[in-house]
Write an enzyme that holds these catalytic residues in place. Sequence first.
Site, PDB file in Angstrom:
ATOM      1  CG  HIS A 123      -2.163   1.343   1.737  1.00 24.95           C
ATOM      2  ND1 HIS A 123      -1.851   2.483   1.438  1.00 24.95           N
ATOM      3  CD2 HIS A 123      -2.784   0.601   1.106  1.00 24.95           C
ATOM      4  CE1 HIS A 123      -2.492   2.841   1.833  1.00 24.95           C
ATOM      5  NE2 HIS A 123      -3.518   2.134   1.581  1.00 24.95           N
ATOM      6  CD  GLN A 203      -6.830  -4.294   4.535  1.00 26.72           C
ATOM      7  OE1 GLN A 203      -8.218  -5.483   4.649  1.00 26.72           O
ATOM      8  NE2 GLN A 203      -6.610  -3.071   4.105  1.00 26.72           N
ATOM      9  CE  LYS A 226      -7.595  -0.053   6.058  1.00 19.98           C
ATOM     10  NZ  LYS A 226      -7.834   0.602   5.486  1.00 19.98           N
ATOM     11  CB  CYS A 364      -3.762   3.278  -1.115  1.00 15.72           C
ATOM     12  SG  CYS A 364      -5.141   5.008  -1.537  1.00 15.72           S
TER      13      CYS A 364
HETATM   14  N1  PLP Z   1      -1.754  -0.612   4.094  1.00 16.68           N
HETATM   15  C1  PLP Z   1      -2.777  -1.464   4.056  1.00 16.68           C
HETATM   16  C2  PLP Z   1      -2.568  -2.334   3.348  1.00 16.68           C
HETATM   17  C3  PLP Z   1      -3.484  -0.675   3.965  1.00 16.68           C
HETATM   18  O1  PLP Z   1      -5.016  -1.511   3.428  1.00 16.68           O
HETATM   19  C4  PLP Z   1      -4.088   0.641   4.049  1.00 16.68           C
HETATM   20  C5  PLP Z   1      -5.613   1.196   4.568  1.00 16.68           C
HETATM   21  O2  PLP Z   1      -6.136   0.393   3.400  1.00 16.68           O
HETATM   22  C6  PLP Z   1      -3.052   1.290   5.243  1.00 16.68           C
HETATM   23  C7  PLP Z   1      -2.062   0.678   4.993  1.00 16.68           C
HETATM   24  C8  PLP Z   1      -3.563   2.211   5.376  1.00 16.68           C
HETATM   25  O3  PLP Z   1      -4.590   2.121   6.340  1.00 16.68           O
HETATM   26  P1  PLP Z   1      -4.536   3.882   7.281  1.00 16.68           P
HETATM   27  O4  PLP Z   1      -5.431   4.850   6.036  1.00 16.68           O
HETATM   28  O5  PLP Z   1      -5.564   2.892   7.920  1.00 16.68           O
HETATM   29  O6  PLP Z   1      -3.383   4.763   7.668  1.00 16.68           O
END
Ligand code: PLP
Length: 406
Positions: A123, A203, A226, A364
Amino acid sequence: MTFDINKIQKDFPALHQEIYKKPLVYLDNAATTQKPQAVIDRIIKYNTYENSNIHRGVHYLSQEATNAFEQARIFIKEYINAAESHEIIFTKGTTESINIIASSFGKKFLNKDDEIIISTMEHHSNLVPWQQLCIENEAHLKVIPINEKGELLIDEFKKLLNEKTKFVALTHISNALGTINPVKKIIEMAHKFDVPVLIDGAQGIPHLKIDVQNLDCDFYCFSGHKVFAPMGSGVLYGKEKWLEKLPPFQFGGEMVENVTFEKTTFNELPFKFEAGTPNVESILGLETALKYISEIGIKNIADYENDLLNYATKELIKIEGLRIIGTAEKKASVISFLIGNIHPYDAGTIIDRMGVAVRTGHHCAQPVLDWFNIPGTVRASFAFYNTKEDVDKLVEAVLQAKKMLE
Ligand code: PLP
């Protein structure tokens, strides 16, 4: 507890509403999850009776709020089996947790020509901080390749590890493909080179049992929203030996021990990394959400979701022209797909009009979609409150989109 889907569904008020005069089918859980009533009640209780700033008051409410906040830390320490509660740092989410480590580690330990390893399926939150750090320090970002199924090539990772490697940052589960990575093995391999490993657990935490001592990861990051908790809550787990060595990320109240105009000494762990007033209500919500999961049992959740994922995969691939992106042997709760040549955005819009919430786009994780040479996907992501009927409605909506757009 036995897995009672009817009771579970009743616990989530957001699931019982209509959109476009159709019952909502919520399949965007990898983006954010709905909250059970217990979590909503906890936030209301805090704001109604307990609201007070923590750690600095002698008055009753402040002490009550401080106790509740620190109890949440102890519960979360146990939930992920950390060795010490001061290894749990509260943040506003995964992104902030990763940035804390990238910034602090980078300041102290990264030099010109050092190397940091990430993977193709990260991500942006676990890519851009490391990329920018490498640019600033004239270090190099190395990327573990993947195969057509969306699985890491472990032998290639082995080749990337060397004496210049200073850090490995890897996602536990890919939000775009659903792949569950063999993180324990990666950690073991990195540790042979004395390289610390950060796991992006955004995740991982909603779907798997997380035992940070068993994984032996150096850092594990996740977001409350999440995992059925409010937005604005998150966790950075770090091994004490690393957190002690790393400099603070932000400066301000709470994280200091003694301040003069000339000099400041910093507070002990975990407070050294918690500058300013934290999001107390969200952290209490996170504790409640994890207690809720514990009562159902993460193993029961994983089994149920696995069954749902298999059913959804089986039903979706019956649709002519539908192609699943991400077909790893070990997968969790995410199905990314394309329908013929239909643009994911167009498909998503029609699916939404049928009452089914899915996500479209690059999730993302642009580099991994570039790797597959596609602009984006439609992504359905499941939680334990979803059902096979939800999957049937998704299939119906996909068929409708196909009929209208092809
Ligand atoms: N890492 C992964 C694998 C994600 O799926 C996400 C969000 O979709 C994030 C990081 C970022 O999470 P956050 O926006 O809650 O900081």
